[in-house]
Design a protein around this motif. Structure first.
Motif, short mmCIF file in Angstrom:
data_model
loop_
_atom_site.label_atom_id
_atom_site.label_comp_id
_atom_site.label_asym_id
_atom_site.label_seq_id
_atom_site.Cartn_x
_atom_site.Cartn_y
_atom_site.Cartn_z
N LEU A 19 6.68 -78.87 61.55
CA LEU A 19 6.30 -79.24 62.90
C LEU A 19 4.95 -78.64 63.25
CD1 LEU A 19 9.65 -78.65 64.82
CD2 LEU A 19 8.57 -80.84 64.36
N GLY A 23 4.64 -80.72 67.97
CA GLY A 23 5.95 -81.10 67.45
C GLY A 23 7.01 -80.09 67.84
N SER A 27 10.25 -80.87 70.01
CA SER A 27 11.56 -80.52 69.47
C SER A 27 12.37 -79.69 70.46
CB SER A 27 11.38 -79.74 68.16
OG SER A 27 12.62 -79.28 67.68
N CYS A 28 11.74 -78.70 71.07
CA CYS A 28 12.43 -77.84 72.05
C CYS A 28 12.88 -78.66 73.26
CB CYS A 28 11.49 -76.72 72.47
SG CYS A 28 12.25 -75.54 73.59
N THR A 30 13.42 -81.91 73.41
CA THR A 30 14.45 -82.84 72.97
C THR A 30 15.80 -82.14 72.86
OG1 THR A 30 12.82 -84.13 71.76
CG2 THR A 30 15.12 -84.46 71.15
#
Length: 110
Positions: A19, A23, A27-28, A30
């Motif tokens: 990542l 990214g 990601s966090c 999401t």
């Protein structure tokens, strides 16, 4: 997603994908959104006359299960789900659990 945002979310290497900073942020976010969605689903599903109890295996087998018949007689519209395990349960995070029963053993001084 990368195309829509106009940024790289992954750093692609020969045999790995990592990542990027962006990214990691995506990601966090999401993860948090999915956790909140799961909590909401658990709130909805858990509110339909289901009592979920988390307790130790020994308490469930020696007292809780043998006494469930009395509970069902007094509360015919409520189903009971029993989750057993010896680990501590964070009832604030796992909203499926309505009641956690644990015994705390202490040593006597002296």
């Amino acid at each position: 997603m990368e195309e829509a945002l106009g940024v790289r979310l992954f750093e692609r290497q020969t045999r790995a994908v990592k990542l990027t900073r962006d990214g990691g942020l995506m990601s966090c976010t999401t993860f948090n959104v999915i956790r909140r969605l799961c909590d909401t689903v658990n709130d909805i599903v858990g509110s339909k006359d289901l009592l979920t109890i988390s307790t130790t295996s020994s308490f469930a087998s020696m007292w809780l299960v043998p006494n469930l018949g009395k509970f069902y007689e007094a509360n015919p519209g409520i189903d009971v789900a029993i989750l057993t395990g010896e680990q501590k349960i964070d009832v604030m995070r796992d909203r499926r659990i309505d009641l956690a029963i644990r015994c705390l053993a202490t040593q006597a001084d002296g």
